[in-house]
Structures are given as structure tokens and as C-alpha cells.
Design a protein around this motif. Sequence first.
Motif, PDB file in Angstrom:
ATOM      1  N   ASP A   2       0.831  -1.198   0.000  1.00 16.02           N
ATOM      2  CA  ASP A   2       0.000   0.000   0.000  1.00 16.02           C
ATOM      3  C   ASP A   2       0.870   1.255   0.000  1.00 16.02           C
ATOM      4  N   PHE A   3       0.262   2.353  -0.373  1.00 15.79           N
ATOM      5  CA  PHE A   3       0.990   3.606  -0.568  1.00 15.79           C
ATOM      6  C   PHE A   3       1.638   4.080   0.729  1.00 15.79           C
ATOM      7  N   ARG A   4       0.924   3.952   1.832  1.00 17.40           N
ATOM      8  CA  ARG A   4       1.471   4.428   3.103  1.00 17.40           C
ATOM      9  C   ARG A   4       2.755   3.682   3.459  1.00 17.40           C
ATOM     10  N   THR A   5       2.775   2.384   3.241  1.00 19.87           N
ATOM     11  CA  THR A   5       3.971   1.588   3.528  1.00 19.87           C
ATOM     12  C   THR A   5       5.129   2.019   2.641  1.00 19.87           C
ATOM     13  N   THR A   6       4.825   2.291   1.381  1.00 24.04           N
ATOM     14  CA  THR A   6       5.873   2.741   0.455  1.00 24.04           C
ATOM     15  C   THR A   6       6.475   4.051   0.925  1.00 24.04           C
ATOM     16  N   VAL A   7       5.633   4.994   1.329  1.00 19.99           N
ATOM     17  CA  VAL A   7       6.134   6.280   1.826  1.00 19.99           C
ATOM     18  C   VAL A   7       6.969   6.083   3.086  1.00 19.99           C
ATOM     19  N   GLU A   8       6.506   5.246   3.981  1.00 16.19           N
ATOM     20  CA  GLU A   8       7.248   4.995   5.223  1.00 16.19           C
ATOM     21  C   GLU A   8       8.620   4.386   4.927  1.00 16.19           C
ATOM     22  N   ARG A   9       8.660   3.479   3.973  1.00 14.08           N
ATOM     23  CA  ARG A   9       9.941   2.867   3.629  1.00 14.08           C
ATOM     24  C   ARG A   9      10.881   3.870   2.968  1.00 14.08           C
ATOM     25  N   ALA A  10      10.320   4.755   2.147  1.00 14.02           N
ATOM     26  CA  ALA A  10      11.142   5.786   1.514  1.00 14.02           C
ATOM     27  C   ALA A  10      11.736   6.719   2.564  1.00 14.02           C
ATOM     28  N   GLU A  11      10.933   7.098   3.523  1.00  8.94           N
ATOM     29  CA  GLU A  11      11.424   7.963   4.592  1.00  8.94           C
ATOM     30  C   GLU A  11      12.472   7.246   5.433  1.00  8.94           C
ATOM     31  N   ARG A  12      12.255   5.953   5.656  1.00  6.02           N
ATOM     32  CA  ARG A  12      13.228   5.171   6.413  1.00  6.02           C
ATOM     33  C   ARG A  12      14.562   5.100   5.681  1.00  6.02           C
ATOM     34  N   LEU A  13      14.528   4.930   4.358  1.00  5.89           N
ATOM     35  CA  LEU A  13      15.759   4.853   3.576  1.00  5.89           C
ATOM     36  C   LEU A  13      16.539   6.162   3.687  1.00  5.89           C
ATOM     37  N   LYS A  14      15.840   7.265   3.656  1.00  9.55           N
ATOM     38  CA  LYS A  14      16.494   8.569   3.793  1.00  9.55           C
ATOM     39  C   LYS A  14      17.165   8.691   5.151  1.00  9.55           C
ATOM     40  N   HIS A  15      16.458   8.290   6.207  1.00 11.15           N
ATOM     41  CA  HIS A  15      17.028   8.369   7.550  1.00 11.15           C
ATOM     42  C   HIS A  15      18.236   7.459   7.703  1.00 11.15           C
ATOM     43  N   LEU A  16      18.191   6.298   7.087  1.00 16.35           N
ATOM     44  CA  LEU A  16      19.309   5.359   7.179  1.00 16.35           C
ATOM     45  C   LEU A  16      20.586   5.931   6.568  1.00 16.35           C
ATOM     46  N   HIS A  17      20.445   6.676   5.480  1.00 20.31           N
ATOM     47  CA  HIS A  17      21.617   7.302   4.880  1.00 20.31           C
ATOM     48  C   HIS A  17      22.238   8.333   5.819  1.00 20.31           C
ATOM     49  N   ALA A  18      21.406   8.970   6.612  1.00 18.59           N
ATOM     50  CA  ALA A  18      21.919   9.958   7.562  1.00 18.59           C
ATOM     51  C   ALA A  18      22.530   9.297   8.794  1.00 18.59           C
ATOM     52  N   GLU A  19      21.996   8.142   9.168  1.00 20.76           N
ATOM     53  CA  GLU A  19      22.431   7.465  10.395  1.00 20.76           C
ATOM     54  C   GLU A  19      23.708   6.657  10.210  1.00 20.76           C
ATOM     55  N   HIS A  20      23.916   6.118   9.010  1.00 21.34           N
ATOM     56  CA  HIS A  20      25.043   5.222   8.764  1.00 21.34           C
ATOM     57  C   HIS A  20      26.025   5.853   7.790  1.00 21.34           C
ATOM     58  N   LYS A  21      27.270   5.900   8.182  1.00 21.92           N
ATOM     59  CA  LYS A  21      28.300   6.487   7.317  1.00 21.92           C
ATOM     60  C   LYS A  21      29.485   5.539   7.252  1.00 21.92           C
ATOM     61  N   PRO A  22      29.518   4.669   6.269  1.00 23.81           N
ATOM     62  CA  PRO A  22      28.579   4.575   5.151  1.00 23.81           C
ATOM     63  C   PRO A  22      27.417   3.629   5.431  1.00 23.81           C
ATOM     64  N   LEU A  23      26.362   3.780   4.631  1.00 25.22           N
ATOM     65  CA  LEU A  23      25.249   2.838   4.632  1.00 25.22           C
ATOM     66  C   LEU A  23      25.581   1.732   3.627  1.00 25.22           C
ATOM     67  N   VAL A  24      25.583   0.493   4.103  1.00 22.62           N
ATOM     68  CA  VAL A  24      25.853  -0.643   3.228  1.00 22.62           C
ATOM     69  C   VAL A  24      24.528  -1.259   2.786  1.00 22.62           C
ATOM     70  N   LEU A  25      24.333  -1.289   1.472  1.00 28.33           N
ATOM     71  CA  LEU A  25      23.124  -1.846   0.885  1.00 28.33           C
ATOM     72  C   LEU A  25      23.499  -3.102   0.098  1.00 28.33           C
ATOM     73  N   PRO A  26      23.348  -4.286   0.671  1.00 26.58           N
ATOM     74  CA  PRO A  26      23.667  -5.495  -0.090  1.00 26.58           C
ATOM     75  C   PRO A  26      22.872  -5.554  -1.386  1.00 26.58           C
ATOM     76  N   THR A  27      23.565  -5.904  -2.468  1.00 23.78           N
ATOM     77  CA  THR A  27      22.915  -5.979  -3.770  1.00 23.78           C
ATOM     78  C   THR A  27      22.358  -7.384  -3.968  1.00 23.78           C
TER      79      THR A  27
END
Length: 255
Positions: A2-27
Motif C-alpha cells: 500500500d501507498f502508506r507503507t511505500t512512503v514509510e519505507r522511503a522515509e526510512r531509507l532517507k534516515h538510514l543514509h543519515a544514520e550510517h556512514k557509510p550505509l551498506v546496501l547489499p545488492t
Amino acid sequence: MDFRTTVERAERLKHLHAEHKPLVLPTVWDVWSARTAATAGFPALTIGSHPLADSRGASDQEGQTFEEVLAAVRPIIAAVDVPVSVDLESGYGQKPADLVAGLIEAGGVGLNIEDTVHSEGGRVRSTQEHASYVAGLRAAADDAGVPVWVNGRTDLFAHAENPSAVLDEVIERLRALEQAGADSVYPVKIQDDDELLAAVTAAVAVPVNTTAHPVKHDLERFRRLGVGRITYGPLLQLALTDAMKDMLKPWAPSS
């Protein structure tokens, strides 16, 4: 999703980039690899075009259509409870608004976009053309109400015989992508060059993405060089391929 979950995940991804230096995203490339990485404790993932194509018997460099890619990533994204970004190569000939709409519909909350246009003979977009495409992605995401994370990639180093000779051009391009609305930038093929990595991380304010090999590279080295984001590209899948061959070799028929 659902749209709300998508928005929440997008916001979470943004916060993770700020919290982790670097942020590791397994491919990752399928449900199994995504679930494995998420279970290992990673708070976000990215789906790579190369390993995805290999897992489906297709070729990288837009050997699949946009519709085929969306059909492949939907079950991967739905299988995990963490934000997932998707490598969308150079856009599959789609307009930015259509690319973002398809990504959001599939539940993706981030994307990688490169400047080598595979559908047009592998030409490289100009700095202004690539920045304009990124600006279109940013505007489309804003209009959709989803803060999609845009990772602006350039292949200028990869195409150069002498990567150091194109450093100034690369920096100009990265800064243009940043100004156009890219949340991070990704100059590929310099993961083993400390000098070039340090130069590009110092040149922009947004996180710089680098490719890493999960066994051969060192996380602390990338942190010291100022890297803000790490993905594996095809290297995780290739490392697992090597490990699988080693495990299976004793069981194979002798020649």
C-alpha cells in the motif's frame, strides 16, 4: 504494497543514509538473496541490474524491458520488511515520470540511474542531459508524494583509458547531479583508487556510492575515505558463485 507503507519505507531509507556512514546496501537479485541479507541484519537493500539479469537468464545493459524488470522486482520487494532500491540502468527508454511511477507501484523506494544509454548504442549522456533526467526523476517523485532516493551514477571513469584524466569532468557531472536533486552520486570503477575516491567525496555534499567486494574490500577503508554509501553491484553474486563452485567441485564427475 500500500501507498502508506511505500512512503514509510522511503522515509526510512532517507534516515538510514543519515544514520550510517557509510550505509551498506547489499545488492540482491531474488527473494532468497533478499531475505538472507535482511535476516543478516541489513536495514535496506538494493536490487542490481546485472545479478537480476543473470538470475533470469537475461543480459545486463537493458537486456530486459522495464515491464520485465518490474515483474521481477515486485516479489523481491514484497518478501522483505526493509526499504529496497532498484537499479534501473539508464531508464529503459522511459520518461522520468513513467520510471518513477513504475518503481513506486512495485514498492521500490530508491533507484539507481546511469548515464550510459544502452538502448542507444551505449552512448553517454552529456552532463546537462543526465542532470535534466535526474531533475525529472526528482520532480516526479515529489509529485507522487514519495521521497524516492535517487542515486545518480556516472560511467565516465569506467569509459576512460586514464580515469585520473577525467576527474574534473566527473566532479562537474557529480555536482550537476547533486544540484538536480540526486540524493547520492555514484562514480563507478574507482573502488580501488584511494586518491580518486577521496577527491570525489570531498567535491560533493551528498553521499558518494562505491562498489565493494564483500570479501576483498574493507569497510573501514571506505569510511576513512569519506564514502557514504556502499553497494556490491554484481560482486556479491560473483563471490557466491566462486564459493558454490568450490563446494561443488569435489562432487563433480572426474574428467
